[in-house]
Structures are given as structure tokens and as C-alpha cells.
Design a protein around this motif. Sequence first.
Motif, PDB file in Angstrom:
ATOM      1  N   THR A 211      18.857 -20.167 -49.576  1.00 53.92           N
ATOM      2  CA  THR A 211      17.870 -19.109 -48.502  1.00 53.92           C
ATOM      3  C   THR A 211      17.152 -20.187 -47.358  1.00 53.92           C
ATOM      4  OG1 THR A 211      17.353 -17.927 -50.742  1.00 53.92           O
ATOM      5  CG2 THR A 211      16.676 -17.410 -48.584  1.00 53.92           C
ATOM      6  N   GLU A 212      16.789 -21.553 -47.834  1.00 56.57           N
ATOM      7  CA  GLU A 212      16.092 -21.966 -47.345  1.00 56.57           C
ATOM      8  C   GLU A 212      16.901 -22.368 -45.883  1.00 56.57           C
ATOM      9  OE1 GLU A 212      13.322 -25.429 -47.937  1.00 56.57           O
ATOM     10  OE2 GLU A 212      13.974 -24.707 -50.717  1.00 56.57           O
ATOM     11  N   ALA A 213      18.102 -23.081 -46.409  1.00 55.08           N
ATOM     12  CA  ALA A 213      19.280 -23.500 -45.513  1.00 55.08           C
ATOM     13  C   ALA A 213      19.203 -22.181 -44.250  1.00 55.08           C
ATOM     14  CB  ALA A 213      20.894 -24.064 -46.329  1.00 55.08           C
ATOM     15  N   GLY A 214      19.789 -20.788 -45.165  1.00 59.99           N
ATOM     16  CA  GLY A 214      19.310 -19.866 -44.325  1.00 59.99           C
ATOM     17  C   GLY A 214      18.598 -19.453 -43.446  1.00 59.99           C
ATOM     18  N   ALA A 215      17.264 -19.405 -43.863  1.00 60.87           N
ATOM     19  CA  ALA A 215      16.061 -19.871 -42.451  1.00 60.87           C
ATOM     20  C   ALA A 215      16.167 -20.645 -41.840  1.00 60.87           C
ATOM     21  CB  ALA A 215      14.643 -19.703 -43.820  1.00 60.87           C
ATOM     22  N   GLY A 216      16.716 -22.175 -42.409  1.00 62.83           N
ATOM     23  CA  GLY A 216      16.527 -23.151 -41.321  1.00 62.83           C
ATOM     24  C   GLY A 216      17.340 -22.616 -39.996  1.00 62.83           C
ATOM     25  N   THR A 217      18.577 -22.226 -40.017  1.00 57.97           N
ATOM     26  CA  THR A 217      19.508 -21.687 -39.101  1.00 57.97           C
ATOM     27  C   THR A 217      19.409 -20.932 -38.386  1.00 57.97           C
ATOM     28  OG1 THR A 217      20.997 -21.116 -41.005  1.00 57.97           O
ATOM     29  CG2 THR A 217      21.609 -23.011 -39.716  1.00 57.97           C
TER      30      THR A 217
ATOM     31  N   ARG B 177      28.543 -19.458 -38.879  1.00 58.56           N
ATOM     32  CA  ARG B 177      29.186 -19.356 -39.890  1.00 58.56           C
ATOM     33  C   ARG B 177      27.720 -19.490 -41.166  1.00 58.56           C
ATOM     34  NH1 ARG B 177      34.521 -22.260 -42.376  1.00 58.56           N
ATOM     35  NH2 ARG B 177      32.963 -24.360 -41.535  1.00 58.56           N
ATOM     36  N   SER B 178      27.099 -20.677 -40.889  1.00 56.85           N
ATOM     37  CA  SER B 178      25.909 -20.333 -41.744  1.00 56.85           C
ATOM     38  C   SER B 178      25.433 -19.551 -42.174  1.00 56.85           C
ATOM     39  CB  SER B 178      25.316 -22.082 -41.320  1.00 56.85           C
ATOM     40  OG  SER B 178      26.082 -23.232 -40.983  1.00 56.85           O
ATOM     41  N   GLY B 179      24.914 -19.167 -40.704  1.00 47.58           N
ATOM     42  CA  GLY B 179      24.306 -17.369 -41.144  1.00 47.58           C
ATOM     43  C   GLY B 179      25.012 -16.472 -41.786  1.00 47.58           C
ATOM     44  N   TRP B 180      26.552 -16.273 -41.765  1.00 48.62           N
ATOM     45  CA  TRP B 180      26.850 -15.784 -41.532  1.00 48.62           C
ATOM     46  C   TRP B 180      26.535 -15.533 -43.788  1.00 48.62           C
ATOM     47  CZ3 TRP B 180      31.661 -15.703 -45.069  1.00 48.62           C
ATOM     48  CH2 TRP B 180      32.388 -14.954 -44.821  1.00 48.62           C
ATOM     49  N   VAL B 181      27.881 -17.022 -43.914  1.00 47.39           N
ATOM     50  CA  VAL B 181      27.320 -17.133 -45.042  1.00 47.39           C
ATOM     51  C   VAL B 181      25.897 -16.910 -45.528  1.00 47.39           C
ATOM     52  CG1 VAL B 181      27.382 -19.499 -47.061  1.00 47.39           C
ATOM     53  CG2 VAL B 181      28.887 -19.009 -45.309  1.00 47.39           C
ATOM     54  N   ALA B 182      24.959 -17.396 -45.072  1.00 47.31           N
ATOM     55  CA  ALA B 182      23.746 -17.286 -46.153  1.00 47.31           C
ATOM     56  C   ALA B 182      23.317 -15.542 -46.183  1.00 47.31           C
ATOM     57  CB  ALA B 182      22.475 -17.797 -44.552  1.00 47.31           C
ATOM     58  N   SER B 183      23.664 -15.078 -45.282  1.00 47.24           N
ATOM     59  CA  SER B 183      22.910 -13.196 -45.023  1.00 47.24           C
ATOM     60  C   SER B 183      24.130 -12.589 -46.653  1.00 47.24           C
ATOM     61  CB  SER B 183      23.484 -12.533 -43.967  1.00 47.24           C
ATOM     62  OG  SER B 183      24.658 -12.533 -43.743  1.00 47.24           O
ATOM     63  N   VAL B 184      25.401 -12.748 -46.996  1.00 41.47           N
ATOM     64  CA  VAL B 184      26.012 -12.070 -47.662  1.00 41.47           C
ATOM     65  C   VAL B 184      25.532 -12.730 -49.832  1.00 41.47           C
ATOM     66  CG1 VAL B 184      28.615 -12.759 -49.472  1.00 41.47           C
ATOM     67  CG2 VAL B 184      28.242 -12.505 -46.197  1.00 41.47           C
ATOM     68  N   LEU B 185      25.048 -14.527 -49.283  1.00 43.06           N
ATOM     69  CA  LEU B 185      24.490 -14.595 -50.420  1.00 43.06           C
ATOM     70  C   LEU B 185      23.482 -13.936 -50.498  1.00 43.06           C
ATOM     71  CD1 LEU B 185      25.276 -18.411 -49.990  1.00 43.06           C
ATOM     72  CD2 LEU B 185      26.581 -17.264 -51.514  1.00 43.06           C
TER      73      LEU B 185
END
Lengths: 632, 97
Positions: free
Chosen positions: B91-97, A196-204
Motif C-alpha cells: 500500500t505504501e508503495a502504491g501511495a508513493g506512486t 504499472r506500479s499504480g495498476w499493481v497497487a490498485s489490483v492488490l
Amino acid sequence: MSCHDEGSLLADPTATTVAIVGSPNAGKTTLFNALCGLRAKTANYPGVTVSRREGTLHLPDRVLTLVDLPGTYSLSPVSPDEEIVVDALEGRVEGVRPPDALMVVADATTLERSLLLVSEVLALGRPTALVLTMVDEVAARNGRIDMGRLSRALGVPVVGVIGHRGVGLDEVRELLADPAGWDRPVLSPPTSGAERSGWVASVLATSITAPEMDERTRRIDAVLLHPVAGTVIFLATMFALFQAVFTVAAPAMDALDSLFSNLAHAVDSLIGGTLGSFLGDGIVAGVGAVLVFLPQIVLLFLMLALLEKVGYLARAALLADRVMGRFGLEGRSFVVMLSAFACAIPAIMATRTIPSERRRLATMMSAPLMTCSARLPVYTLMIAAFVPDRSVMGPIGTQGLTMFGLYLLGALSGLAWAALLNVTALRSPTAPVMMELPPYRMPSAKSVALYVWDGAWAFTRKAGTVILGVTALLWVLLNVPSVTPPPGLTDAQAASYRMEHSIAGRAGAAIEPVFAPLGFNWQVNVAMIGSLAAREVFVSTLAVTTASESEEALPERLQRLTDGEGRKVFTPPTVAAILVFFVYALQCLSTVVVLGRESNSRKWPAMAFGSMFAFAYVAALVAHTVVAAVTS
Amino acid sequence: MRLSEARVGDSVVIRGVEQTEHGLERRLEHVGFLPGTVVRVERRAPLGDPTIYELRGFRITLRRDSAQLIDVVDVIDAADAADTTGRDAGTEAGAGT
């Protein structure tokens, strides 16, 4: 297009229902109000303290029912209050249809968090649309949202609104015209974990440039949350709030008081006879006694609304949190209890801002112990009549000190009561205390007005209906049966005689054995019975039942009052007992009613009334004994 | 370390949230305290508790007993993260996961 309330909760069972979901403070209610106006109905859910609002939206070719569900951060519930939202969405709440479509309202400035809830709502697989609020703030803080890309990334329609300015509402209405035609996501998004964290990040990443943190708020907070300056400003603000509610509202309250007083007399003389007396002295005077509070209520709500919407209340709650925590409460409880010094009723309603049910209940139950403005006439009269006016230290006199002592006793008792409840009746595990600090915002006049209107109207309606009924009843009891006083009495004495032989008077005499240890006689008892409707009635009842020939003022009449055997009615122990009794007893039936409504239960108001009454008796007895020992 | 041990001005990344048997700590996760999230310790209240934390674009207060449940590590480049929190933290959080 228009909205109106059809007069029943589910206006048309065949109408499409759209539920509005979102986290607290996302702007849900503002949107709902903008779509459905003031004329929406509030409905309770069984067994929980949160409620929903339902309204009807008329579109060209269909009728929609809009339901504003309670705010929640997540659809994996942690408390019954949150569970009810999930239940409502799944159609498991009795009598509530599951919604046909869902509208998620999210704060555009905190999308990184809001998307967590969005993922869970999308996973429900229903027609869903996303409405982003506060989009103007995103732009103001150098952020950018590409609605089109966001919509494609999520797979659902997305609309941006500026709630308080009505921007984007037409687009929302257009959307609502055809929920069946909304795009649906091809795949259900992940609802937990790293995926989910990944999904949120990609949407953003595809559609948003996140706004910067609000520098203005940071700078203001550097002052308002400064250890010294912040605390001073906090105390000053609280004091100002307190003072304003007491003094600023006073002229309006006095004016209303005169108005109702004159109106009561006018009705009495114009209609005449028993009916005139009933309508004038009973109904008008009774309702007037409650409506007199309206300026205070309005002012209080207004100030609280401004402080809340600007964002300061969250800071005030932060500053008070540690002290409140010692008593099992939280910072928000402080704000609630403060307003209870004016009147417990809006304070109890204000506990809705406390998310934790346990702390909300503890705060609600302690609010009535704060010295409300209704106790003031009683304290003022008793102190003026029976506390000698001596100086203790310069300008500080015994009378002022007594008044302050009574206030302090109420406040400390309230905190102690909350602490006690937390250790006994309210032992459920408690959620983490979290308070979001919103950016400072200029409050919109419309939302403030709505907030004030809601509070004032609820107060007027609920208290008015109960007070009306009780006052009418009391009037009857004080005037029935109609006896003829013996000749030779003045009008005032005759009135007193009639009262002594009325049902209420006899009741007052009948309960004398119970209250004799406190030093109360039938006159005090009748006044006590009267104070159940409104505490101030104590004063007016005493005025009528202690009628005398001379033109003495009430304090003097009370000082002279003797019982059938020539003993003084108001001895120091009796006065002490009366004052202490008023500190603790929950006489105000309107408060009991509101407690029941806000806690959605019968047990809490019953417990409050019963235990506080019992405690008042014991405490008054102790006071009586101590003062008797000291003064003999 | 635990979030309660982080100093004012530090930025940390969440590793996990400890659960007690009643599970009310899930509230913390609902609000955004999730593994991989960057959190900045902004300020403490005058009396020492609660503390204001900044994450995911908003600010929230937590008492020490709640912050104690959150397991975190320092962001390697704490100074840079603090400068860009809010803009690049996502973005950092995204990159971290």
C-alpha cells in the motif's frame, strides 16, 4: 481425462496449444507435471540452452497440447534465453506453433512482484488465465486472496492451486476445457513505469491482504546465515554431502559391480564363443561399468533435491558466493562443483539452476576438473603400486598426502580454468547475480521423487547409449584380428599376446612416439585409449594386458613390468605423468556428450576436450621432467 | 544514496536503477526493483557480500556492484516501515506512486 505423449513433439498440429508462462520457482513445472505426468517430452530451442517441455492433455471433447515454457521474470528480454520465451509466444520460433492460449502461473505469496509479469502477458492480448500457486502459504501467513475480486480486477479467470497436493487441479482442467470462453480484459494493462506500479497497487488493494513475511524462515536464517554458526553448519553440510555420496552409496555400488561381473561371466559362458565374449565381456561389462554409478547418482540427486526444495541450497550458494565471485563464478557454482566430485555428469546438468549463461558455461566447463569418482580407481592403483607408504607426520602418510594433493590440484585447476575462461572466451557482459531466498518449505515427496527420477533416467539413458557403443567398439578393436598365440604361453599371457596384436594393441604401439616423452608404452597407451570410454577402464585394461604367470596382485605386476628391452615400464616419472594426465584430460566421452547437450552446442565440448587434452599432455610432460630430474 | 550504502535494518524507497550500455540491469527491474518500491536491508553474508534484501513480499540477494546501481532514499519513518513491511509495504508503495 488422461495425458500421454504421442511420440512426436507436436502431437496433433490442429490441437489447441496452451503455453504455461511464469517466473522461475513459481510452481510452473509442478503444475505441468500434475497435469501431464511424467510422460512429457523435453524439446530444445535452437541456439539457447533453455528447453521447454511439451505434453498432451486429453479432455472429453478435445486434445490440448501443453507447453511448459522456460521460466522468465519479464517479457522484455535481456538475454537470448529470455528472448526465446517471447519468440515462442509470438510464434517466431521455427517449427513451434504460437500458443492459442496462455496460462500464467504465479506464486501467490509474491503477487506484488508476479503481477509485473502478468501485466506484460495480458498486454499480449491473447486468451489468458492466471493460476496462483502456494495459496495455502498465503493463508498460513495471515494473508487473504479474494479470487473473484482478483479475477474481476484483472479481467481474466483466476484459479488457486496447491500444486504438490493436487488441490485446484480439477478447476484448472475445467478452465482448459474451453480457452476460447475465457474472460478477456477490457483494457490492456500498462506494462511499464509508474502507471504499472499504480495498476499493481490498485489490483492488490481491491483483492488481497498480503501475507506477512515468514517469521519461521527469518528465525532459521538467523542461525543458518550467522557469520560463525552459519559458516560452520555450511561446511559441515557440504562435508556430509560429500561423504555420504562417497561412502553411503558404496555398498550398493559394490553389489551392482558384483552383479554385473557375474552376469558378464554367465553370459560369456552360457553363449560361448566370440558372441558370448562380445555380449558378456563387452556389452554387459561395459554397460555395467556405467550403471554401477547409479546408486551414487540417485543418492546425490536425492540429497540435492532435498536441500534445494527445503530451501537450503540458496543459503549455501549465498555463503559461497563471494569466494566463487573471485573466479568469475557465483554461489550456485559451488554447489554444482561439489557434486562434480562424485560425477561431472549430473553436476553439469545441475548448472541449469544458474541463470547467467556466461557463469553457467564457466561452471560447466570447470566441472570435469573436479576429481570425479571414476578417477579414484586409477589414483588408488597408481598410488598403491608406486608411492612408498611412509609416514610424513604421525598418521599422515605420503600415500594419503598424494591422494589429497591430486584432489586439491583438480579443484584449484577447476577454479583457475573458470577464471581463465571468464577473462578470455567468455567475455560477454554479465547479468547481476541475484538469488532469491525462498521461505523454508517442507519438500513434497512427489516433487523430490520426480527430480531424482529425471536426473537418474537422463544419466542412465544418455551415458548408457554412448558407453554401450564405445565399449562395443573397443571390445572389437581389442579382439580383432584374431591371432593365434605361440605355444607354451599361459592363458593370461596368451590373452596379452592376442591383445598386443589386435587393432587396439597395434594402435597403442603406433602412438608410442607421441606418448614416449611421457614414458608411456603400448600397454599404457591401450589402457589410455580404453579410458576414453570410462576412466576406470584404464585399470581393467592394465590388468588384462599385464597378465603374468604368478598370482601376484595388480600393483605388484605393474611394479615388475618391463618392456621389450628389459626396462621398467612404470618409472616414477611415468607414474607422475599418468597421474597428472588423469587430473586434466577429459577422457570421459559421456561427459563430452552431456556438455554438448547442456550447452546446446558443439563448440564447447570440442573446446573442452581439445584444450584439456592438450593441457594434460603438457602438464604430464612437465611432471615427467620434474620427477625425472628429482629422482636421478 | 545508493542501495549499497544503506545499512542493515534500514528501509529505503527506490528512485531509479542506473543502466549501463548492455542493459542487463533491467533484470533488477524485472525482479521488482522498480521506482517506488520499498526495500528493506535484511542481512549481509558472513563475508560481507552479497546482501539480502526484502521487497515486494520476497527476499533476494544482490552483490554490492549491483546494489550500487540502485538509487534510493530513506523511508521517512524507517522504524514503522520495518515493522509493517510485507503487510503494508504494498500500500505504501502504491501511495508513493
